[in-house]
Design a protein around this motif. Structure first.
Motif, mmCIF file in Angstrom:
data_model
loop_
_atom_site.group_PDB
_atom_site.id
_atom_site.type_symbol
_atom_site.label_atom_id
_atom_site.label_comp_id
_atom_site.label_asym_id
_atom_site.label_seq_id
_atom_site.Cartn_x
_atom_site.Cartn_y
_atom_site.Cartn_z
ATOM 1 N N UNK A 78 44.930 36.704 51.995
ATOM 2 C CA UNK A 78 45.531 35.662 51.466
ATOM 3 C C UNK A 78 45.387 35.188 49.959
ATOM 4 N N UNK A 79 43.916 35.669 49.796
ATOM 5 C CA UNK A 79 43.259 35.365 48.326
ATOM 6 C C UNK A 79 44.112 36.497 47.407
ATOM 7 N N UNK A 80 44.092 37.869 48.013
ATOM 8 C CA UNK A 80 44.510 38.839 47.532
ATOM 9 C C UNK A 80 45.990 38.879 46.688
ATOM 10 N N UNK A 81 46.940 38.103 47.568
ATOM 11 C CA UNK A 81 48.195 37.878 47.259
ATOM 12 C C UNK A 81 48.420 36.651 46.494
ATOM 13 N N UNK A 82 47.534 35.828 46.194
ATOM 14 C CA UNK A 82 47.728 34.622 45.473
ATOM 15 C C UNK A 82 47.108 34.674 44.024
ATOM 16 N N UNK A 83 46.095 35.285 43.891
ATOM 17 C CA UNK A 83 45.075 35.428 42.883
ATOM 18 C C UNK A 83 45.688 36.217 41.780
ATOM 19 N N UNK A 84 45.347 35.698 40.490
ATOM 20 C CA UNK A 84 45.481 36.323 39.337
ATOM 21 C C UNK A 84 44.575 36.866 38.321
ATOM 22 N N UNK A 85 43.212 36.515 38.584
ATOM 23 C CA UNK A 85 42.097 36.683 37.885
ATOM 24 C C UNK A 85 41.406 38.070 38.370
ATOM 25 N N UNK A 86 41.381 39.112 37.584
ATOM 26 C CA UNK A 86 40.569 40.373 38.082
ATOM 27 C C UNK A 86 39.370 39.997 38.773
ATOM 28 N N UNK A 87 38.445 39.257 37.998
ATOM 29 C CA UNK A 87 37.297 39.156 38.430
ATOM 30 C C UNK A 87 36.934 38.478 39.992
#
Length: 229
Positions: free
Chosen positions: A125-134
């Motif tokens: 779920x995080x992978x689909x929502x996140x925008x920060x590479x770190x």
């Protein structure tokens, strides 16, 4: 002047210390009660306002995981923290006030320590929502640590994220983490069967990345051949 947030942090810290202190000699019922108190503190701290308070919550979570508390309450708190500023937004006059990538990154890392299928689903779920590479890099590392790849879902999601960045802003650390994750997933699941994962590895090998990352991708392609024999 002592703020309400500071008071909450001090009180929570005191309760947490007390709960740990009485944990040495407890019955099953007392142990359950102690964990319930710990989970309550973690839940309240994680949902309180302010970056510093959430970092305190992450410290409590680290202690909880270290002594074996990987309960659903802890995972839920980590999910909340890992989506802080994404799906959980606080705005003032249109300005996003709770965008804390460092909080999300640490939460993603601790989800790997939880290690359950539910933690894996939260990371996806995080992978689909996140925008920060770190943050994404930590999520990829945690997915590799858990090692679950049912129906190639994990490999496919990692491939999608790397490709999304590759188009506009290739990130070497994210790409390297993805390569290492693909290798671990292959080892734990008898190879990679998702074509998009192979395409992503080839894309990294020939893409706009530093030479060590490209070389790592080429080596991985060679190593993956063993699973087709």
């Amino acid at each position: 002047m002592i703020t309400q947030k500071r008071v909450l942090a001090v009180v929570a810290a005191g309760l947490f210390t007390i709960s740990l202190g009485i944990a040495q000699e407890m019955s099953v019922e007392e142990s359950y009660l102690q964990e319930s108190i710990e989970n309550m503190i973690i839940r309240e701290q994680s949902q309180a306002d302010g970056r510093d308070t959430k970092l305190v919550a992450l410290e409590y979570i680290a202690d909880a995981i270290n002594h074996g508390n990987t309960s659903e309450d802890v995972r839920t708190a980590l999910e909340y923290l890992s989506l802080e500023g994404l799906t959980n937004q606080v705005r003032e006059n249109g300005r996003l006030m709770n965008n804390f990538p460092d909080v999300r990154a640490r939460a993603a890392a601790y989800l790997g320590e939880i290690g359950t299928p539910e933690a894996k689903n939260t990371l996806l779920k995080i992978m689909l929502a996140e925008t920060e590479p770190m943050v994404l890099t930590e999520a990829v590392k945690s997915l590799a640590k858990i090692g679950l790849n049912d129906n190639e879902e994990t490999a496919n999601t990692i491939s999608w994220v790397v490709t999304r960045f590759d188009v506009l802003n290739p990130d070497n650390l994210l790409a390297l983490s993805a390569l290492e994750a693909f290798e671990i997933l292959a080892q734990k699941n008898g190879g990679l069967k998702d074509p998009s994962a192979v395409r992503t590895i080839l894309r990294i090998a020939d893409g706009h990345y530093i030479k060590p990352v490209q070389d790592r991708a080429r080596q991985l392609i060679f190593d993956l051949r063993q699973y087709s024999k």
